[in-house]
Design an enzyme around this catalytic site. Structure first.
Site, PDB file in Angstrom:
ATOM      1  CG  HIS A   1      -2.003  -0.893   0.838  1.00  0.00           C
ATOM      2  ND1 HIS A   1      -3.203  -1.072   1.590  1.00  0.00           N
ATOM      3  CD2 HIS A   1      -1.967  -1.917   0.232  1.00  0.00           C
ATOM      4  CE1 HIS A   1      -3.495  -1.985   1.368  1.00  0.00           C
ATOM      5  NE2 HIS A   1      -2.841  -3.171   0.427  1.00  0.00           N
TER       6      HIS A   1
ATOM      7  CG  HIS B   1       0.133 -10.334   2.380  1.00  0.00           C
ATOM      8  ND1 HIS B   1       0.722  -9.695   3.375  1.00  0.00           N
ATOM      9  CD2 HIS B   1      -0.138  -9.320   2.000  1.00  0.00           C
ATOM     10  CE1 HIS B   1       0.524  -8.402   3.075  1.00  0.00           C
ATOM     11  NE2 HIS B   1       0.320  -7.864   2.436  1.00  0.00           N
TER      12      HIS B   1
ATOM     13  CD  GLU C   1       1.102 -12.602   7.357  1.00  0.00           C
ATOM     14  OE1 GLU C   1       1.772 -12.307   7.164  1.00  0.00           O
ATOM     15  OE2 GLU C   1       1.689 -13.958   8.012  1.00  0.00           O
TER      16      GLU C   1
ATOM     17  CB  CYS D   1       8.395 -12.601   9.908  1.00  0.00           C
ATOM     18  SG  CYS D   1      10.043 -12.093   8.256  1.00  0.00           S
TER      19      CYS D   1
ATOM     20  CB  SER E   1       1.024  -0.473   8.099  1.00  0.00           C
ATOM     21  OG  SER E   1       2.559  -1.665   8.660  1.00  0.00           O
TER      22      SER E   1
ATOM     23  CG  ASN F   1       5.531  -4.209   9.945  1.00  0.00           C
ATOM     24  OD1 ASN F   1       6.295  -3.242   9.762  1.00  0.00           O
ATOM     25  ND2 ASN F   1       4.408  -4.372   9.032  1.00  0.00           N
TER      26      ASN F   1
ATOM     27  CB  SER G   1       4.934  -3.051   2.613  1.00  0.00           C
ATOM     28  OG  SER G   1       4.405  -1.919   4.248  1.00  0.00           O
TER      29      SER G   1
END
Ligand code: SF4
Length: 347
Positions: free
Chosen positions: A42, A75, A127, A191, A219, A221, A264
């Protein structure tokens, strides 16, 4: 006034996002009519770059031209979506991150072994949607406030997580679940990129007087990075792009400003933000040298693995051919609709 900016190490796209973007570009550069199923990231700049190469984002497989190529983003998708793509005769390029593929396999194994599964993740995140295709009965939990009510007591339970969830949250949930099951299987699928990024962000936040976190508003994260800066005691703001920084007073008396970004966020955006910080809130010297200092911060931070792409410019003929080819299906090759913008960010 700001004298210097520092960019966190190991920022920029994570390898999963970069791989999906590269594979889409390679496909278009090879002359294939290429779509991505959902936005690969995005980020307006990245989407515009893909469009310039003739790569359109489609929301659904029905929008894909017959015989065209569809790139599955990092994802991943459900098995049903894969089957539908094959049924429509589409060529599929699987850009699912290898870490996510491993998650999907682990989840499938837990189902086969008969565990009641709890999945820590953001509901409706692509995801998580893809993962649920492998374990439709899994209980998805997110905010801590809902855990107690949503997590039952069962004899055999398993806990697994969306890749970008914060490690502390996963550990806390695991602790709670120890008391809910006779047998508890914990599969840690946070991750490593997420963990490293958080470590590097904390490192920079400790050196800086102020932090700017770059990434999608939705987002998870990225939000977590902002939260970590605050835990370290360094004030932080979150922006989506350099142009969001309009008021230098937010920096207060900061002399050193740190910059970090979500998985991202392209590395180029971090450099642009660093330059903007110096150009708006820097000392006279820093303002004059804004570009040079931002480039130096980027050079000090970015490893080859942090590059946005390993590919060059597309052959001009490919771009022209792709641009001249209208999307098939209902012809709705699209970029971002307001509805999509409301969807949780890609990472
Ligand atoms: S955050 Fe990790 S799991 Fe997710 S796409 Fe990036 S590398 Fe893959």
């Amino acid at each position: 006034m700001i004298e210097d900016v520092r960019i966190a190490r190991r920022t920029g796209f994570c390898y999963g996002v970069r791989e999906a973007v590269d594979r889409a570009k390679e496909s278009a550069d090879a002359g294939r009519r290429t779509h991505t199923l959902g936005q690969v990231v995005h980020n307006e700049g990245v989407i515009a770059d893909l469009e310039s190469r003739g790569i359109a984002t489609i929301a659904s497989l029905v929008d894909a031209a017959e015989g065209s190529t569809v790139v599955i983003r990092a994802h991943g998708v459900t098995p049903a979506v894969r089957a539908e793509a094959a049924g429509r005769g589409l060529e599929v390029i699987d850009g699912t991150c290898s870490w996510v593929i491993a998650e999907q396999r682990q989840l499938q194994r837990l189902v086969e072994e008969g565990y009641s599964i709890v999945l820590l993740g953001t509901p409706n995140h692509p995801e998580v949607v893809g993962l649920l295709g492998f374990a439709p009965d899994a209980i998805v939990v997110d905010d801590e406030a809902e855990w107690d009510a949503k997590i039952p007591r069962r004899k055999r339970m398993a806990l697994i997580t969306q890749s970008t969830q914060p490690p502390w949250k996963f550990e806390r949930l695991a602790t709670l679940m120890v008391g809910r099951a006779h047998e508890l299987k914990i599969v840690n699928t946070v991750c490593p990129v997420t963990i490293r990024r958080q470590e590097d962000t904390v490192e920079i936040a400790r050196e800086a007087d102020f932090m700017v976190v770059v990434g999608g508003r939705n987002s998870a994260n990225t939000r977590e990075l902002t939260r970590l800066c605050e835990i370290v005691g360094t004030p932080a703001i979150q922006v989506e792009r350099a142009s969001d920084l309009t008021d230098p007073s937010v920096f207060g008396a900061a002399r050193i400003v740190g910059v970090t970004g979500g998985t991202s966020t392209p590395i180029e955006d971090l450099e642009a933000v660093a330059e903007r910080i110096l150009a708006t809130g820097g000392t006279r010297v820093a303002k004059r040298r804004a570009h040079e200092l931002a480039m130096a911060a980027l050079a000090a931070a970015a490893t080859p693995a942090g590059r946005t792409t390993s590919l060059g410019e597309p052959p001009q003929a490919t771009v022209e051919a792709a641009a001249a080819t209208p999307p098939a299906g209902n012809g709705r090759a699209r970029t971002t609709s307001p509805a999509e913008a409301a969807v949780p960010a890609a990472r």
